[in-house]
Write a protein that holds these residues in place. Structure first.
Motif, PDB file in Angstrom:
ATOM      1  N   ILE A  92      39.375  36.258  35.457  1.00 62.98           N
ATOM      2  CA  ILE A  92      39.648  34.862  35.126  1.00 62.98           C
ATOM      3  C   ILE A  92      41.130  34.699  34.769  1.00 62.98           C
ATOM      4  N   THR A  93      41.636  35.646  33.971  1.00 66.99           N
ATOM      5  CA  THR A  93      43.057  35.612  33.613  1.00 66.99           C
ATOM      6  C   THR A  93      43.939  35.655  34.853  1.00 66.99           C
ATOM      7  N   TYR A  94      43.623  36.550  35.773  1.00 69.48           N
ATOM      8  CA  TYR A  94      44.426  36.691  36.985  1.00 69.48           C
ATOM      9  C   TYR A  94      44.316  35.470  37.895  1.00 69.48           C
ATOM     10  N   LEU A  95      43.172  34.777  37.857  1.00 71.96           N
ATOM     11  CA  LEU A  95      43.032  33.557  38.660  1.00 71.96           C
ATOM     12  C   LEU A  95      44.110  32.555  38.276  1.00 71.96           C
ATOM     13  N   GLY A  96      44.337  32.433  36.978  1.00 72.65           N
ATOM     14  CA  GLY A  96      45.406  31.546  36.524  1.00 72.65           C
ATOM     15  C   GLY A  96      46.781  32.127  36.765  1.00 72.65           C
ATOM     16  N   ALA A 101      45.870  33.623  47.381  1.00 78.40           N
ATOM     17  CA  ALA A 101      44.458  33.969  47.623  1.00 78.40           C
ATOM     18  C   ALA A 101      44.301  35.454  47.917  1.00 78.40           C
ATOM     19  N   VAL A 102      45.227  36.013  48.711  1.00 79.44           N
ATOM     20  CA  VAL A 102      45.183  37.441  49.036  1.00 79.44           C
ATOM     21  C   VAL A 102      45.396  38.271  47.772  1.00 79.44           C
ATOM     22  N   ILE A 146      42.780  41.698  43.463  1.00 79.24           N
ATOM     23  CA  ILE A 146      42.390  41.890  42.062  1.00 79.24           C
ATOM     24  C   ILE A 146      40.868  41.910  41.916  1.00 79.24           C
ATOM     25  N   CYS A 147      40.191  41.089  42.707  1.00 78.14           N
ATOM     26  CA  CYS A 147      38.733  40.997  42.627  1.00 78.14           C
ATOM     27  C   CYS A 147      38.017  42.249  43.143  1.00 78.14           C
ATOM     28  N   THR A 148      38.752  43.178  43.749  1.00 76.80           N
ATOM     29  CA  THR A 148      38.125  44.445  44.172  1.00 76.80           C
ATOM     30  C   THR A 148      37.798  45.333  42.973  1.00 76.80           C
ATOM     31  N   THR A 149      38.371  44.959  41.810  1.00 73.87           N
ATOM     32  CA  THR A 149      38.117  45.729  40.595  1.00 73.87           C
ATOM     33  C   THR A 149      36.617  45.770  40.298  1.00 73.87           C
TER      34      THR A 149
END
Length: 323
Positions: free
Chosen positions: A65-69, A102-103, A108-111
């Motif tokens: 969530i933090t990284y999304l921002g 987005a990339v 990051i979402c691979t975590t």
């Protein structure tokens, strides 16, 4: 510490109604400024959730969530700095930048599934607050490159604009560079000095307030673009030359300065014709059955699309290449 993050999250939420209130007063908003406020709120929400996490799985979720921002924040800052410095970009450029964000977020979402960004993660409680400990993977430097690229781009845009004298005032220029350098400084401190508290949770809201202040300044002083100041005699001479042109020729000439991505509305064209004809705001309001404040708003938007700030600059557009 978790309550500090919570308080900063609430401050970030307050930014959004503050934005709407100020933009309503000025009657002109900016999408990237609003997205910046939303992104900062998301960042601080992520920090808050991480601080209250009880499991590694939830802490990693909060971290995402933090990284999304965070992937959106430098993009928004770059677009705002560019616009404040007198530059706008075509839609495909914006699309490419959004695609890059987005990339970055996808990596990051691979975590938790792959060891590309983090190879391992654990949680630790410090002063009652949860801290996420990470072992970095091979793709973690991509975020470093992503952020540094935007910092370099912002500085480059600033100095190019300063060289071309596209920034409206020295005060505005000082605030812009202070915001950029401040963010770079806090970001570097966070990377170099071991610190359990996320300094960017404080710097981001401060930056947003500063950008809002500069943006409000901009509404009262549009970019100069090297348009000269006129004496009374020069204004009278301009009026004589403009009068000699037909209305069709005047409109056609001015419309060549309107960008395809920001065309004039029918109402703006009506008001443009009346302004060119020399009518005052009250006359325009009476003829169109509008309030003077509404006419003022339309005129400001119209001038913004033409990148000018007054009638004399409109006349300058009409006379370009006519001499």
């Amino acid at each position: 510490m978790q309550y500090t993050y919570g308080a900063l999250f609430l401050v970030s939420l307050i930014l959004m109604p503050t934005y709407f209130f100020q933009m309503r007063k000025k009657q002109q908003g900016e999408l990237w400024l609003f997205i910046l406020f939303v992104s900062i709120a998301i960042v601080n929400l992520g920090y808050t959730l991480t601080a209250f996490s009880k499991t590694v799985k939830f802490a990693l979720f909060a971290n995402k969530i933090t990284y999304l921002g965070q992937v959106m924040t430098p993009l928004c800052m770059f677009m705002i700095v560019s616009k404040l410095c007198g530059y706008t970009y075509k839609k495909w450029v914006t699309g490419v930048l959004l695609g890059a964000a987005a990339v970055m977020f996808a990596i990051i979402c691979t975590t938790g599934y792959l060891d590309w960004y983090y190879t391992d993660a654990t949680i630790e409680t410090i002063a009652g607050s949860t801290v996420l400990r990470k072992e970095y993977g091979v793709l973690h430097p991509t975020n470093l490159i992503y952020v540094i690229s935007y910092f370099i781009a912002m500085i480059a845009v600033f100095f190019i604009s300063l060289k071309k004298k596209k920034i409206a005032s020295q005060k505005q220029a000082c605030i812009i560079i202070a915001i950029v350098v401040g963010n770079i400084g806090f970001w570097c401190i966070q990377k170099v000095i071991p610190w359990e508290f996320e300094l960017l949770s404080v710097m981001y809201p401060i930056s947003a307030f500063a950008f809002l202040g500069v943006w409000l300044m901009l509404q009262d002083y549009v970019h100069k673009n090297d348009v000269p100041k006129y004496t009374q005699a020069e204004k009278e001479d301009l009026t004589v030359q403009i009068t000699a042109m037909t209305m069709e020729a005047k409109l056609a000439k001015v419309l060549t300065f309107v960008k395809e991505e920001a065309p004039l509305s029918m109402r703006e064209r009506e008001i443009l014709e009346m302004v060119i004809a020399g009518k005052k705001r009250k006359e325009i309001a009476d003829e169109l059955h509008l309030s003077e404040n509404t006419v003022k708003t339309y005129t400001r938007t119209l001038y913004g699309k033409l990148n000018i700030s007054c009638r004399e600059e409109l006349y300058e557009l009409l006379l370009q290449n006519n001499g």
